[in-house]
Design a protein around this motif. Sequence first.
Motif, PDB file in Angstrom:
ATOM      1  N   ARG A  18       0.847  -1.181   0.000  1.00 61.16           N
ATOM      2  CA  ARG A  18       0.000   0.000   0.000  1.00 61.16           C
ATOM      3  C   ARG A  18       0.889   1.239   0.000  1.00 61.16           C
ATOM      4  O   ARG A  18       1.811   1.337   0.799  1.00 61.16           O
ATOM      5  CB  ARG A  18      -0.912   0.017   1.235  1.00 61.16           C
ATOM      6  CG  ARG A  18      -1.953  -1.096   1.222  1.00 61.16           C
ATOM      7  CD  ARG A  18      -3.022  -0.838   0.172  1.00 61.16           C
ATOM      8  NE  ARG A  18      -3.906  -1.998   0.041  1.00 61.16           N
ATOM      9  CZ  ARG A  18      -4.927  -2.035  -0.800  1.00 61.16           C
ATOM     10  NH1 ARG A  18      -5.192  -1.008  -1.572  1.00 61.16           N
ATOM     11  NH2 ARG A  18      -5.673  -3.115  -0.881  1.00 61.16           N
ATOM     12  N   GLN A  22      -2.151   6.023   1.008  1.00 59.55           N
ATOM     13  CA  GLN A  22      -3.246   5.146   1.422  1.00 59.55           C
ATOM     14  C   GLN A  22      -2.994   4.616   2.830  1.00 59.55           C
ATOM     15  O   GLN A  22      -3.936   4.457   3.619  1.00 59.55           O
ATOM     16  CB  GLN A  22      -3.412   3.988   0.449  1.00 59.55           C
ATOM     17  CG  GLN A  22      -4.691   3.194   0.693  1.00 59.55           C
ATOM     18  CD  GLN A  22      -5.062   2.299  -0.467  1.00 59.55           C
ATOM     19  OE1 GLN A  22      -4.226   2.014  -1.314  1.00 59.55           O
ATOM     20  NE2 GLN A  22      -6.296   1.855  -0.512  1.00 59.55           N
ATOM     21  N   VAL A  26      -5.576   4.859   6.031  1.00 58.83           N
ATOM     22  CA  VAL A  26      -5.991   3.691   6.804  1.00 58.83           C
ATOM     23  C   VAL A  26      -5.656   3.883   8.282  1.00 58.83           C
ATOM     24  O   VAL A  26      -6.478   3.592   9.162  1.00 58.83           O
ATOM     25  CB  VAL A  26      -5.313   2.419   6.253  1.00 58.83           C
ATOM     26  CG1 VAL A  26      -5.577   1.232   7.179  1.00 58.83           C
ATOM     27  CG2 VAL A  26      -5.810   2.103   4.855  1.00 58.83           C
ATOM     28  N   GLU A  29      -7.942   6.389   9.950  1.00 64.94           N
ATOM     29  CA  GLU A  29      -9.249   5.783  10.223  1.00 64.94           C
ATOM     30  C   GLU A  29      -9.161   4.846  11.429  1.00 64.94           C
ATOM     31  O   GLU A  29     -10.045   4.838  12.303  1.00 64.94           O
ATOM     32  CB  GLU A  29      -9.726   5.008   8.994  1.00 64.94           C
ATOM     33  CG  GLU A  29     -11.178   4.599   9.024  1.00 64.94           C
ATOM     34  CD  GLU A  29     -12.123   5.764   8.764  1.00 64.94           C
ATOM     35  OE1 GLU A  29     -13.336   5.570   8.958  1.00 64.94           O
ATOM     36  OE2 GLU A  29     -11.670   6.857   8.391  1.00 64.94           O
ATOM     37  N   SER A 236      -6.949  -4.611   7.218  1.00 65.07           N
ATOM     38  CA  SER A 236      -8.139  -4.125   6.514  1.00 65.07           C
ATOM     39  C   SER A 236      -7.908  -2.697   6.061  1.00 65.07           C
ATOM     40  O   SER A 236      -7.194  -1.938   6.704  1.00 65.07           O
ATOM     41  CB  SER A 236      -9.380  -4.176   7.400  1.00 65.07           C
ATOM     42  OG  SER A 236     -10.519  -3.784   6.657  1.00 65.07           O
ATOM     43  N   VAL A 237      -8.501  -2.348   4.924  1.00 61.50           N
ATOM     44  CA  VAL A 237      -8.497  -0.956   4.474  1.00 61.50           C
ATOM     45  C   VAL A 237      -9.925  -0.428   4.398  1.00 61.50           C
ATOM     46  O   VAL A 237     -10.144   0.711   4.019  1.00 61.50           O
ATOM     47  CB  VAL A 237      -7.821  -0.808   3.083  1.00 61.50           C
ATOM     48  CG1 VAL A 237      -6.364  -1.198   3.154  1.00 61.50           C
ATOM     49  CG2 VAL A 237      -8.550  -1.636   2.027  1.00 61.50           C
ATOM     50  N   THR A 238     -10.879  -1.263   4.777  1.00 63.47           N
ATOM     51  CA  THR A 238     -12.297  -0.893   4.709  1.00 63.47           C
ATOM     52  C   THR A 238     -12.759  -0.370   6.067  1.00 63.47           C
ATOM     53  O   THR A 238     -12.678  -1.095   7.065  1.00 63.47           O
ATOM     54  CB  THR A 238     -13.159  -2.108   4.327  1.00 63.47           C
ATOM     55  OG1 THR A 238     -12.649  -2.698   3.130  1.00 63.47           O
ATOM     56  CG2 THR A 238     -14.608  -1.712   4.147  1.00 63.47           C
ATOM     57  N   PRO A 239     -13.239   0.873   6.143  1.00 59.97           N
ATOM     58  CA  PRO A 239     -13.649   1.438   7.432  1.00 59.97           C
ATOM     59  C   PRO A 239     -14.608   0.553   8.221  1.00 59.97           C
ATOM     60  O   PRO A 239     -14.443   0.380   9.430  1.00 59.97           O
ATOM     61  CB  PRO A 239     -14.291   2.766   7.025  1.00 59.97           C
ATOM     62  CG  PRO A 239     -13.565   3.166   5.790  1.00 59.97           C
ATOM     63  CD  PRO A 239     -13.328   1.877   5.059  1.00 59.97           C
ATOM     64  N   ALA A 240     -15.593  -0.032   7.553  1.00 60.79           N
ATOM     65  CA  ALA A 240     -16.564  -0.862   8.258  1.00 60.79           C
ATOM     66  C   ALA A 240     -15.896  -2.075   8.897  1.00 60.79           C
ATOM     67  O   ALA A 240     -16.236  -2.469  10.024  1.00 60.79           O
ATOM     68  CB  ALA A 240     -17.660  -1.312   7.304  1.00 60.79           C
ATOM     69  N   ARG A 241     -14.923  -2.660   8.195  1.00 57.04           N
ATOM     70  CA  ARG A 241     -14.241  -3.835   8.740  1.00 57.04           C
ATOM     71  C   ARG A 241     -13.248  -3.435   9.819  1.00 57.04           C
ATOM     72  O   ARG A 241     -13.057  -4.181  10.797  1.00 57.04           O
ATOM     73  CB  ARG A 241     -13.537  -4.594   7.610  1.00 57.04           C
ATOM     74  CG  ARG A 241     -14.522  -5.282   6.672  1.00 57.04           C
ATOM     75  CD  ARG A 241     -13.817  -5.976   5.538  1.00 57.04           C
ATOM     76  NE  ARG A 241     -14.768  -6.618   4.623  1.00 57.04           N
ATOM     77  CZ  ARG A 241     -14.437  -7.130   3.458  1.00 57.04           C
ATOM     78  NH1 ARG A 241     -13.163  -7.086   3.035  1.00 57.04           N
ATOM     79  NH2 ARG A 241     -15.353  -7.686   2.688  1.00 57.04           N
ATOM     80  N   SER A 244     -15.450  -3.119  12.707  1.00 59.60           N
ATOM     81  CA  SER A 244     -15.969  -4.427  13.113  1.00 59.60           C
ATOM     82  C   SER A 244     -14.918  -5.238  13.867  1.00 59.60           C
ATOM     83  O   SER A 244     -15.241  -5.963  14.819  1.00 59.60           O
ATOM     84  CB  SER A 244     -16.451  -5.200  11.884  1.00 59.60           C
ATOM     85  OG  SER A 244     -16.871  -6.499  12.232  1.00 59.60           O
TER      86      SER A 244
END
Length: 283
Positions: A18, A22, A26, A29, A236-241, A244
Amino acid sequence: MGSISPPWDMALELIVSRPPQQAKEVVTEALRFGYRHIDSAASYKNEAGAGEAIREATDISRSDIHFTSKARLITYDDCKAQIEKSLSETGFDYIDLMLLHCPYGTSEGRKGAWKALVEAQEAGKVKSIGVSNYGIHHLDQLEQHISELEVERGGKGKGGKINAAQYELHPWCAREEIVKWCRARDIVVEAYSPLVRGERWGDARLVKLAEKYGKSEAQILLRWSLQKGFIPLPKSVTPARIRSNTEIYDFELSEADMISLETNEYAPVCWDPTVAALESSPQ
């Protein structure tokens, strides 16, 4: 300075390759969602982005964030240079934990790289030191190197202490012998790829436990890691994950459910330097 005692049960492992920008996004976040343990490495090429995010988090004290990096080239000169480069890339005065990323190379190289870590720790450039992906034979040899360095450098403690060790750990790669070796020496064990890169989604045992506890399969695996006494490092790079992955402190797997996740498999999904010979080509 001689021991690691991070107050965080979970870290965010930045994804290999990455780019710095990015990585910055991450980490920013992750810090917002309460992560305080950020894991990076020289070979990830994102120390600069991670460092920038941490420096810009003005509402969080630097002392409350645990930052890990790793030296990839295992010789005295290379490790010493990497520590300086990591400090420069991140803009930090110190690295919380510096690991030797792998055992590839020679006995002389590993001893020299370890000596560089010890010197950096003594100088206050690194707070804690350790290894990643070392097999039992590498660990046994490192203990010998530590004894040799004590003699060479002037006495007990001068050879350093392994504060932490990082491995791929999950029910399909539990590395019980290595974990036992570390536990016997009071070494903190960190678990990377605790989610098995998603390759076990749909496993009947995971599905059953996810339904029982009202959690995701990922959360079941992270809870397994915590209850094993590891510090899990989910990617993870996904905010929701990212969010979670933090929601695992409101339940506990029963002893029977922990046992149900035990397997006899040895199926790493990442590289596996633990099996490298004591004398091997640098990779």
